[in-house]
Design a protein around this motif. Sequence first.
Motif, PDB file in Angstrom:
ATOM      1  N   TYR A   1      46.807  44.153  41.250  1.00  0.00           N
ATOM      2  CA  TYR A   1      46.878  42.693  41.210  1.00  0.00           C
ATOM      3  C   TYR A   1      47.946  42.212  42.180  1.00  0.00           C
ATOM      4  CZ  TYR A   1      43.547  42.545  37.468  1.00  0.00           C
ATOM      5  OH  TYR A   1      42.396  42.667  36.742  1.00  0.00           O
ATOM      6  N   LEU A   2      47.612  41.174  42.926  1.00  0.00           N
ATOM      7  CA  LEU A   2      48.520  40.676  43.956  1.00  0.00           C
ATOM      8  C   LEU A   2      49.853  40.225  43.384  1.00  0.00           C
ATOM      9  CD1 LEU A   2      46.013  38.675  46.197  1.00  0.00           C
ATOM     10  CD2 LEU A   2      46.800  41.043  46.462  1.00  0.00           C
TER      11      LEU A   2
ATOM     12  N   ARG B   1      43.405  40.238  43.744  1.00  0.00           N
ATOM     13  CA  ARG B   1      43.791  41.651  43.680  1.00  0.00           C
ATOM     14  C   ARG B   1      43.266  42.429  44.879  1.00  0.00           C
ATOM     15  NH1 ARG B   1      39.471  44.089  39.339  1.00  0.00           N
ATOM     16  NH2 ARG B   1      37.813  42.670  39.910  1.00  0.00           N
TER      17      ARG B   1
ATOM     18  N   SER C   1      42.446  48.782  40.731  1.00  0.00           N
ATOM     19  CA  SER C   1      42.867  47.423  41.064  1.00  0.00           C
ATOM     20  C   SER C   1      44.377  47.337  41.142  1.00  0.00           C
ATOM     21  CB  SER C   1      42.402  46.435  39.991  1.00  0.00           C
ATOM     22  OG  SER C   1      41.013  46.336  39.969  1.00  0.00           O
TER      23      SER C   1
ATOM     24  N   THR D   1      51.539  41.633  41.193  1.00  0.00           N
ATOM     25  CA  THR D   1      52.363  42.777  40.791  1.00  0.00           C
ATOM     26  C   THR D   1      52.999  43.491  41.988  1.00  0.00           C
ATOM     27  OG1 THR D   1      50.560  44.397  40.850  1.00  0.00           O
ATOM     28  CG2 THR D   1      50.898  43.192  38.779  1.00  0.00           C
TER      29      THR D   1
ATOM     30  N   GLU E   1      37.317  34.963  41.258  1.00  0.00           N
ATOM     31  CA  GLU E   1      37.762  35.863  42.324  1.00  0.00           C
ATOM     32  C   GLU E   1      36.827  35.765  43.525  1.00  0.00           C
ATOM     33  OE1 GLU E   1      39.557  40.344  42.522  1.00  0.00           O
ATOM     34  OE2 GLU E   1      37.880  40.007  41.167  1.00  0.00           O
TER      35      GLU E   1
ATOM     36  N   TYR F   1      53.780  48.536  43.604  1.00  0.00           N
ATOM     37  CA  TYR F   1      53.384  47.510  42.642  1.00  0.00           C
ATOM     38  C   TYR F   1      53.841  47.900  41.237  1.00  0.00           C
ATOM     39  CZ  TYR F   1      49.673  50.909  41.890  1.00  0.00           C
ATOM     40  OH  TYR F   1      48.991  52.070  41.638  1.00  0.00           O
TER      41      TYR F   1
END
Length: 141
Positions: free
Chosen positions: A70-71, A50, A68, A73, A31, A95
């Motif tokens: 997550y991108l 994320r 968080s 989602t 990350e 999300y």
Amino acid sequence: MGFFQGLFGNYSEVSLEELQKKHGAYLIEGEEIQTGFKLVRDTLIFTNLRILDFDTQGATGKKTRIHSIYLDTICEVSCETAGMGVDDSEITITYIRSPYRKANELLLGSKTFEFPKKFDVVALYVQLENMAHNNVKNLNA
């Protein structure tokens, strides 16, 4: 001006070096921090994987809640650009919260972030909307 923006709920951009120094320990393997913003004591960080929302709590600021998103989602994004006067820009991200994305019933969450007028919220919106579009397409494939 940054303190007053914080009082009114506006995030201001923070350098990558400062974000890495203060929040680098929270990153997972592979990350990388892309950009980040600060709101008085709270911090919002966008990475390649994320969105990290650091909510500093308590009088001393020692307690922090970290959330968080997550991108992969993100399934919907809405944007409200700044108007005249004291209006600010907002981005709302919806999300998927459920771990099984192909389930019959998905659990959704949403979070709204406010940005100052000077921040180009449209560029961030387009980037997030592209992610949401691809995520929905992959989910329904």
